[in-house]
Design a protein around this motif. Structure first.
Motif, PDB file in Angstrom:
ATOM      1  N   LYS A   1      34.339  11.554   7.270  1.00 44.12           N
ATOM      2  CA  LYS A   1      33.659  12.537   8.199  1.00 44.12           C
ATOM      3  C   LYS A   1      33.897  13.851   7.819  1.00 44.12           C
ATOM      4  O   LYS A   1      35.193  14.037   7.203  1.00 44.12           O
ATOM      5  CB  LYS A   1      33.483  12.187   9.423  1.00 44.12           C
ATOM      6  CG  LYS A   1      32.885  10.901   9.770  1.00 44.12           C
ATOM      7  CD  LYS A   1      32.758  10.845  11.310  1.00 44.12           C
ATOM      8  CE  LYS A   1      31.911   9.562  11.515  1.00 44.12           C
ATOM      9  NZ  LYS A   1      31.684   9.626  13.114  1.00 44.12           N
ATOM     10  N   PRO A   2      33.256  14.996   7.828  1.00 44.82           N
ATOM     11  CA  PRO A   2      33.694  16.287   7.598  1.00 44.82           C
ATOM     12  C   PRO A   2      34.944  16.702   8.360  1.00 44.82           C
ATOM     13  O   PRO A   2      34.966  16.004   9.629  1.00 44.82           O
ATOM     14  CB  PRO A   2      32.540  17.069   7.966  1.00 44.82           C
ATOM     15  CG  PRO A   2      31.274  16.155   7.929  1.00 44.82           C
ATOM     16  CD  PRO A   2      31.793  14.825   8.267  1.00 44.82           C
ATOM     17  N   THR A   3      35.535  17.666   7.862  1.00 47.38           N
ATOM     18  CA  THR A   3      36.894  17.937   8.692  1.00 47.38           C
ATOM     19  C   THR A   3      36.482  18.450  10.118  1.00 47.38           C
ATOM     20  O   THR A   3      35.675  19.378  10.145  1.00 47.38           O
ATOM     21  CB  THR A   3      37.888  19.047   8.010  1.00 47.38           C
ATOM     22  OG1 THR A   3      38.170  18.616   6.991  1.00 47.38           O
ATOM     23  CG2 THR A   3      38.928  19.395   8.681  1.00 47.38           C
ATOM     24  N   MET A   4      37.206  18.099  11.290  1.00 49.76           N
ATOM     25  CA  MET A   4      36.931  18.617  12.530  1.00 49.76           C
ATOM     26  C   MET A   4      37.842  19.675  12.886  1.00 49.76           C
ATOM     27  O   MET A   4      38.839  19.644  12.594  1.00 49.76           O
ATOM     28  CB  MET A   4      37.239  17.229  13.381  1.00 49.76           C
ATOM     29  CG  MET A   4      37.264  17.536  15.028  1.00 49.76           C
ATOM     30  SD  MET A   4      37.668  16.214  15.911  1.00 49.76           S
ATOM     31  CE  MET A   4      39.355  16.402  15.759  1.00 49.76           C
ATOM     32  N   VAL A   5      37.340  20.772  13.390  1.00 50.16           N
ATOM     33  CA  VAL A   5      38.062  21.807  13.758  1.00 50.16           C
ATOM     34  C   VAL A   5      37.166  22.616  15.146  1.00 50.16           C
ATOM     35  O   VAL A   5      36.162  22.472  15.412  1.00 50.16           O
ATOM     36  CB  VAL A   5      37.623  23.245  12.797  1.00 50.16           C
ATOM     37  CG1 VAL A   5      38.523  24.250  13.033  1.00 50.16           C
ATOM     38  CG2 VAL A   5      38.455  22.706  11.398  1.00 50.16           C
ATOM     39  N   GLY A   6      37.988  22.835  16.340  1.00 56.34           N
ATOM     40  CA  GLY A   6      37.678  23.361  17.335  1.00 56.34           C
ATOM     41  C   GLY A   6      38.607  23.630  18.237  1.00 56.34           C
ATOM     42  O   GLY A   6      39.935  23.299  17.963  1.00 56.34           O
ATOM     43  N   GLU A   7      38.447  24.476  19.242  1.00 56.61           N
ATOM     44  CA  GLU A   7      39.385  24.811  20.282  1.00 56.61           C
ATOM     45  C   GLU A   7      39.799  23.651  21.256  1.00 56.61           C
ATOM     46  O   GLU A   7      38.971  22.714  21.630  1.00 56.61           O
ATOM     47  CB  GLU A   7      39.150  25.971  21.065  1.00 56.61           C
ATOM     48  CG  GLU A   7      38.545  27.294  20.460  1.00 56.61           C
ATOM     49  CD  GLU A   7      37.020  27.157  20.017  1.00 56.61           C
ATOM     50  OE1 GLU A   7      36.463  26.144  19.919  1.00 56.61           O
ATOM     51  OE2 GLU A   7      36.634  28.332  19.572  1.00 56.61           O
ATOM     52  N   ALA A   8      41.025  23.245  21.820  1.00 61.53           N
ATOM     53  CA  ALA A   8      41.209  22.213  22.329  1.00 61.53           C
ATOM     54  C   ALA A   8      40.834  22.567  24.048  1.00 61.53           C
ATOM     55  O   ALA A   8      41.035  23.608  24.481  1.00 61.53           O
ATOM     56  CB  ALA A   8      42.706  22.050  22.436  1.00 61.53           C
ATOM     57  N   PHE A   9      40.155  21.523  24.366  1.00 63.06           N
ATOM     58  CA  PHE A   9      39.705  21.388  25.906  1.00 63.06           C
ATOM     59  C   PHE A   9      40.340  20.046  26.408  1.00 63.06           C
ATOM     60  O   PHE A   9      39.724  18.867  25.669  1.00 63.06           O
ATOM     61  CB  PHE A   9      38.086  21.576  26.065  1.00 63.06           C
ATOM     62  CG  PHE A   9      37.591  21.693  27.297  1.00 63.06           C
ATOM     63  CD1 PHE A   9      37.443  22.737  28.003  1.00 63.06           C
ATOM     64  CD2 PHE A   9      37.463  20.651  28.145  1.00 63.06           C
ATOM     65  CE1 PHE A   9      37.069  22.995  29.400  1.00 63.06           C
ATOM     66  CE2 PHE A   9      37.018  20.466  29.545  1.00 63.06           C
ATOM     67  CZ  PHE A   9      36.924  21.771  29.864  1.00 63.06           C
ATOM     68  N   THR A  10      41.116  20.033  27.229  1.00 67.36           N
ATOM     69  CA  THR A  10      41.656  19.080  27.718  1.00 67.36           C
ATOM     70  C   THR A  10      41.546  18.122  28.943  1.00 67.36           C
ATOM     71  O   THR A  10      40.913  18.850  29.762  1.00 67.36           O
ATOM     72  CB  THR A  10      43.339  19.322  27.835  1.00 67.36           C
ATOM     73  OG1 THR A  10      43.495  20.190  28.886  1.00 67.36           O
ATOM     74  CG2 THR A  10      43.963  20.054  26.525  1.00 67.36           C
ATOM     75  N   LEU A  11      41.728  16.961  29.050  1.00 68.66           N
ATOM     76  CA  LEU A  11      41.518  16.131  30.173  1.00 68.66           C
ATOM     77  C   LEU A  11      42.856  15.261  30.146  1.00 68.66           C
ATOM     78  O   LEU A  11      43.551  14.589  29.260  1.00 68.66           O
ATOM     79  CB  LEU A  11      40.485  14.926  29.794  1.00 68.66           C
ATOM     80  CG  LEU A  11      40.218  13.928  30.620  1.00 68.66           C
ATOM     81  CD1 LEU A  11      39.788  14.205  32.008  1.00 68.66           C
ATOM     82  CD2 LEU A  11      39.142  13.158  30.260  1.00 68.66           C
TER      83      LEU A  11
END
Length: 241
Positions: free
Chosen positions: A44-54
């Protein structure tokens, strides 16, 4: 929460987690690779994003019956409904994959809301279904039991530990077929720029190795004449592009 610029996001999508790991190591950050997690589906394409945590804690039976989902403010449900577009939901499951961190319905909801992906150091149920979504997901193993049997959702968007890595809200998460790296948000742009340069150099190295050249003096780059050769190669590449 830190917001990643479109330009920096695009740069990070063009580099590998291996390159990011080396870049962060040069800056003294040795423990940014989330241990024990793998993509549910490679390629799959590289995943990039800001962390939102649980964050989950061990479930206590008297406080964690299935009826807790009647509460509209249940942290797991709130996390799924408030994780920002473009972010990555990072779940602290205490490296315990005996019960699922989430399943295909929650993953589909995140995908439809424009979230970039999700990561847990536990497991996901419905893993085959999640794998086939247009959505990046990383876990340690498939797991059928509901999270309620072992995990109690307790906090959202707080610092967590995921796969032995400290993840703070807004940290930048990048994932590919090798796994997931965590980039501190304050150096995200700097790392993206350095990694693009490193990726360009590795392309130059591979071209020369494919031709039969020795790696001595080339990788790492310690030979001054090869440095000159690389700068000329880089200039020609920029001109041709």
């Amino acid at each position: 929460m830190f917001s990643l610029s479109d330009a920096t996001r695009k740069k990070l999508k063009a580099v590998s987690t291996a390159t990011v790991a080396t870049c962060l190591f040069k800056k003294g950050l040795k423990n940014q690779f989330i241990q024990g997690v793998v993509p549910l589906k490679k390629g799959k394409p590289t995943m990039v994003g800001e962390a939102f945590t649980l964050r989950y804690i061990p479930a206590r039976e008297d406080l964690n019956p299935i009826s807790v989902f009647k509460d509209e403010n249940h942290p797991q449900r709130v996390a799924v409904e408030t994780c920002p577009e473009g972010a990555v939901l990072v779940i602290d499951s205490r490296k315990d994959a005996r019960a699922a961190s989430a399943g295909s319905i929650l993953a589909t909801r995140l995908m439809k809301r424009g979230v970039s992906g999700m990561v847990t150091d536990g497991g996901f149920r419905d893993s085959a279904e999640i794998a086939n979504l247009d959505f990046s997901s990383y876990h340690s193993a498939p797991s059928a039991p509901t999270n309620l049997t072992l995990h109690q959702a307790i906090d959202i968007n707080v610092p967590v530990g995921c796969g032995d890595v400290a993840v703070f809200p807004g940290d930048i998460i990048i994932g590919d077929d090798d796994g997931v790296m965590v980039i501190p948000s304050n150096i995200a742009e700097e790392v993206a720029n350095e990694c693009l340069e490193m990726t360009l150099f590795e392309e130059f190295v591979m071209e020369n190795v494919q031709k039969g050249d020795t790696i001595i003096g080339l990788y790492p780059l310690t030979n001054d004449s090869i440095k000159v050769k690389f700068e000329k190669w880089k200039a020609n590449k920029k001109t041709s592009s």
